[in-house]
Scaffold this motif. Sequence first.
Motif, PDB file in Angstrom:
ATOM      1  N   VAL A  54       0.841  -1.195   0.000  1.00 45.05           N
ATOM      2  CA  VAL A  54       0.000   0.000   0.000  1.00 45.05           C
ATOM      3  C   VAL A  54       0.879   1.249   0.000  1.00 45.05           C
ATOM      4  CG1 VAL A  54      -1.817   1.262   1.214  1.00 45.05           C
ATOM      5  CG2 VAL A  54      -1.800  -1.235   1.245  1.00 45.05           C
ATOM      6  N   GLN A  55       0.531   2.185  -0.881  1.00 49.67           N
ATOM      7  CA  GLN A  55       1.333   3.410  -1.037  1.00 49.67           C
ATOM      8  C   GLN A  55       0.427   4.633  -0.972  1.00 49.67           C
ATOM      9  OE1 GLN A  55       3.545   3.414  -4.678  1.00 49.67           O
ATOM     10  NE2 GLN A  55       4.897   5.069  -4.040  1.00 49.67           N
ATOM     11  N   LEU A  56       0.878   5.649  -0.258  1.00 48.41           N
ATOM     12  CA  LEU A  56       0.142   6.907  -0.204  1.00 48.41           C
ATOM     13  C   LEU A  56       0.217   7.622  -1.545  1.00 48.41           C
ATOM     14  CD1 LEU A  56       1.028   8.599   3.213  1.00 48.41           C
ATOM     15  CD2 LEU A  56      -1.225   7.857   2.458  1.00 48.41           C
ATOM     16  N   LYS A  57      -0.904   8.137  -2.015  1.00 47.07           N
ATOM     17  CA  LYS A  57      -0.882   8.984  -3.205  1.00 47.07           C
ATOM     18  C   LYS A  57      -0.228  10.315  -2.856  1.00 47.07           C
ATOM     19  CE  LYS A  57      -5.290   7.206  -5.036  1.00 47.07           C
ATOM     20  NZ  LYS A  57      -6.683   7.586  -5.393  1.00 47.07           N
ATOM     21  N   PRO A  58       0.460  10.941  -3.799  1.00 43.51           N
ATOM     22  CA  PRO A  58       1.049  12.254  -3.524  1.00 43.51           C
ATOM     23  C   PRO A  58      -0.043  13.254  -3.153  1.00 43.51           C
ATOM     24  CG  PRO A  58       1.906  11.336  -5.571  1.00 43.51           C
ATOM     25  CD  PRO A  58       0.768  10.462  -5.166  1.00 43.51           C
ATOM     26  N   ASP A  59       0.216  14.065  -2.138  1.00 46.84           N
ATOM     27  CA  ASP A  59      -0.716  15.114  -1.750  1.00 46.84           C
ATOM     28  C   ASP A  59      -0.457  16.348  -2.623  1.00 46.84           C
ATOM     29  OD1 ASP A  59      -1.044  17.759   0.134  1.00 46.84           O
ATOM     30  OD2 ASP A  59      -2.623  16.285   0.483  1.00 46.84           O
ATOM     31  N   PRO A  60      -1.458  16.825  -3.390  1.00 49.62           N
ATOM     32  CA  PRO A  60      -1.227  17.931  -4.330  1.00 49.62           C
ATOM     33  C   PRO A  60      -0.728  19.205  -3.662  1.00 49.62           C
ATOM     34  CG  PRO A  60      -3.576  17.485  -4.078  1.00 49.62           C
ATOM     35  CD  PRO A  60      -2.854  16.362  -3.434  1.00 49.62           C
ATOM     36  N   THR A 109       6.682  38.324 -10.977  1.00 52.34           N
ATOM     37  CA  THR A 109       7.349  37.092 -10.539  1.00 52.34           C
ATOM     38  C   THR A 109       6.411  36.263  -9.671  1.00 52.34           C
ATOM     39  OG1 THR A 109       9.500  38.231 -10.559  1.00 52.34           O
ATOM     40  CG2 THR A 109       9.368  36.150  -9.347  1.00 52.34           C
ATOM     41  N   LEU A 110       5.706  36.920  -8.765  1.00 52.96           N
ATOM     42  CA  LEU A 110       4.764  36.223  -7.895  1.00 52.96           C
ATOM     43  C   LEU A 110       3.646  35.574  -8.706  1.00 52.96           C
ATOM     44  CD1 LEU A 110       4.181  35.696  -4.872  1.00 52.96           C
ATOM     45  CD2 LEU A 110       2.685  37.700  -4.918  1.00 52.96           C
ATOM     46  N   ASN A 111       3.156  36.275  -9.723  1.00 46.91           N
ATOM     47  CA  ASN A 111       2.092  35.727 -10.576  1.00 46.91           C
ATOM     48  C   ASN A 111       2.582  34.500 -11.344  1.00 46.91           C
ATOM     49  OD1 ASN A 111       0.355  37.746  -9.741  1.00 46.91           O
ATOM     50  ND2 ASN A 111       0.708  39.047 -11.517  1.00 46.91           N
ATOM     51  N   SER A 112       3.820  34.566 -11.837  1.00 51.67           N
ATOM     52  CA  SER A 112       4.380  33.424 -12.569  1.00 51.67           C
ATOM     53  C   SER A 112       4.554  32.218 -11.652  1.00 51.67           C
ATOM     54  CB  SER A 112       5.728  33.801 -13.189  1.00 51.67           C
ATOM     55  OG  SER A 112       5.575  34.822 -14.155  1.00 51.67           O
ATOM     56  N   LEU A 113       5.044  32.466 -10.438  1.00 49.71           N
ATOM     57  CA  LEU A 113       5.202  31.381  -9.468  1.00 49.71           C
ATOM     58  C   LEU A 113       3.852  30.782  -9.097  1.00 49.71           C
ATOM     59  CD1 LEU A 113       7.921  32.864  -7.071  1.00 49.71           C
ATOM     60  CD2 LEU A 113       8.193  30.940  -8.634  1.00 49.71           C
ATOM     61  N   GLN A 114       2.848  31.630  -8.997  1.00 47.32           N
ATOM     62  CA  GLN A 114       1.500  31.156  -8.667  1.00 47.32           C
ATOM     63  C   GLN A 114       0.975  30.224  -9.751  1.00 47.32           C
ATOM     64  OE1 GLN A 114      -1.550  33.809  -6.854  1.00 47.32           O
ATOM     65  NE2 GLN A 114      -2.661  33.547  -8.772  1.00 47.32           N
ATOM     66  N   LEU A 115       1.171  30.611 -11.013  1.00 45.64           N
ATOM     67  CA  LEU A 115       0.716  29.784 -12.128  1.00 45.64           C
ATOM     68  C   LEU A 115       1.430  28.438 -12.137  1.00 45.64           C
ATOM     69  CD1 LEU A 115      -0.851  29.358 -14.760  1.00 45.64           C
ATOM     70  CD2 LEU A 115       0.976  30.570 -15.965  1.00 45.64           C
ATOM     71  N   LEU A 116       2.748  28.452 -11.952  1.00 41.65           N
ATOM     72  CA  LEU A 116       3.527  27.213 -11.968  1.00 41.65           C
ATOM     73  C   LEU A 116       3.145  26.305 -10.803  1.00 41.65           C
ATOM     74  CD1 LEU A 116       7.039  28.673 -12.880  1.00 41.65           C
ATOM     75  CD2 LEU A 116       5.591  27.250 -14.344  1.00 41.65           C
ATOM     76  N   THR A 117       2.969  26.896  -9.628  1.00 40.07           N
ATOM     77  CA  THR A 117       2.596  26.115  -8.441  1.00 40.07           C
ATOM     78  C   THR A 117       1.229  25.469  -8.633  1.00 40.07           C
ATOM     79  OG1 THR A 117       3.855  27.651  -7.042  1.00 40.07           O
ATOM     80  CG2 THR A 117       2.281  26.207  -5.940  1.00 40.07           C
ATOM     81  N   ALA A 121       0.358  21.394  -8.618  1.00 46.15           N
ATOM     82  CA  ALA A 121      -0.660  20.832  -7.720  1.00 46.15           C
ATOM     83  C   ALA A 121      -1.694  20.029  -8.501  1.00 46.15           C
ATOM     84  CB  ALA A 121      -1.329  21.943  -6.924  1.00 46.15           C
ATOM     85  N   ASN A 122      -2.096  20.547  -9.651  1.00 45.99           N
ATOM     86  CA  ASN A 122      -3.168  19.900 -10.408  1.00 45.99           C
ATOM     87  C   ASN A 122      -2.713  18.666 -11.186  1.00 45.99           C
ATOM     88  OD1 ASN A 122      -5.877  21.338 -10.153  1.00 45.99           O
ATOM     89  ND2 ASN A 122      -4.455  23.052 -10.355  1.00 45.99           N
ATOM     90  N   ARG A 123      -1.419  18.369 -11.144  1.00 47.30           N
ATOM     91  CA  ARG A 123      -0.948  17.097 -11.695  1.00 47.30           C
ATOM     92  C   ARG A 123      -1.392  15.923 -10.816  1.00 47.30           C
ATOM     93  NH1 ARG A 123       5.480  17.867 -13.091  1.00 47.30           N
ATOM     94  NH2 ARG A 123       5.291  19.318 -14.844  1.00 47.30           N
ATOM     95  N   TYR A 124      -1.651  16.201  -9.544  1.00 54.28           N
ATOM     96  CA  TYR A 124      -1.877  15.145  -8.575  1.00 54.28           C
ATOM     97  C   TYR A 124      -3.320  15.067  -8.074  1.00 54.28           C
ATOM     98  CZ  TYR A 124       3.204  15.321  -8.472  1.00 54.28           C
ATOM     99  OH  TYR A 124       4.532  15.308  -8.833  1.00 54.28           O
ATOM    100  N   THR A 125      -4.271  15.643  -8.822  1.00 55.39           N
ATOM    101  CA  THR A 125      -5.658  15.600  -8.394  1.00 55.39           C
ATOM    102  C   THR A 125      -6.590  15.589  -9.597  1.00 55.39           C
ATOM    103  OG1 THR A 125      -7.368  16.761  -7.119  1.00 55.39           O
ATOM    104  CG2 THR A 125      -5.697  18.122  -8.192  1.00 55.39           C
ATOM    105  N   ASN A 126      -7.751  14.993  -9.411  1.00 48.81           N
ATOM    106  CA  ASN A 126      -8.762  14.994 -10.467  1.00 48.81           C
ATOM    107  C   ASN A 126      -9.690  16.192 -10.363  1.00 48.81           C
ATOM    108  OD1 ASN A 126      -7.883  12.500 -11.520  1.00 48.81           O
ATOM    109  ND2 ASN A 126      -9.070  11.373  -9.988  1.00 48.81           N
TER     110      ASN A 126
END
Length: 211
Positions: A54-60, A109-117, A121-126
């Motif tokens: 059993v493995q934990l799914k990554p938390d987004p 810079t903050l806006n770009s970091l926000q978009l990337l973050t 996050a959305n790679r790991y959730t439906n």
Amino acid sequence: MKEVTATGQSVEEAVELALGQLNATRERIEYRVIDEGKKGLFGLFGGRPAIVHVQLKPDPIEEAKLYLLDIMNEMGVEPHIEIKVEGYRADFKITGEKMALLIGKRGQTLNSLQLLTQLIANRYTNHFLNITLDAENYRHRRESSLIQLAERLAEKAVYTKKPVTLEAMPSFERKIIHNTLSKNKKIKTHSEGEEPNRYLVIHPVEKNPSY
């Protein structure tokens, strides 16, 4: 601990035991059956236990935080990050030194970091997660300045009777201006262009000619 191998009299029991060890719910795990087990004769002889991995799914949210910390480490920034999650929205409040470097000119810079973050996050959730990054309360200060800018440029559009075009800005900042001017009957607003260069235009409303 992010993964365990557990045994039980059945696959179901083995999974439940693993959940207890990981302190997790079924929604947070993935598991693989190594051995389905076998009941012994009369429940006593020749049986073997079921075995599961059993493995934990990554938390987004956690993955997004780790990604953000890696980037800021490369920038030479050592921040403290406080995260507040409500439903499918997460607010990352960042404090520490060199916050001006993190924010950048007009928050770019903050806006770009926000978009990337948010992308990470959305790679790991439906379910789509909306993530907001704020550094030293910059978002509140920026909102106040955008409201003042909107009101000033609306007055200019009415006075000159000509459209006023603003610089390109992200959708959530354009929304602040749209909302600020939505009750002003003397002007109307709309956006033009393609992301990330989409911008807002303020138009004076022509009065109906009297006859």
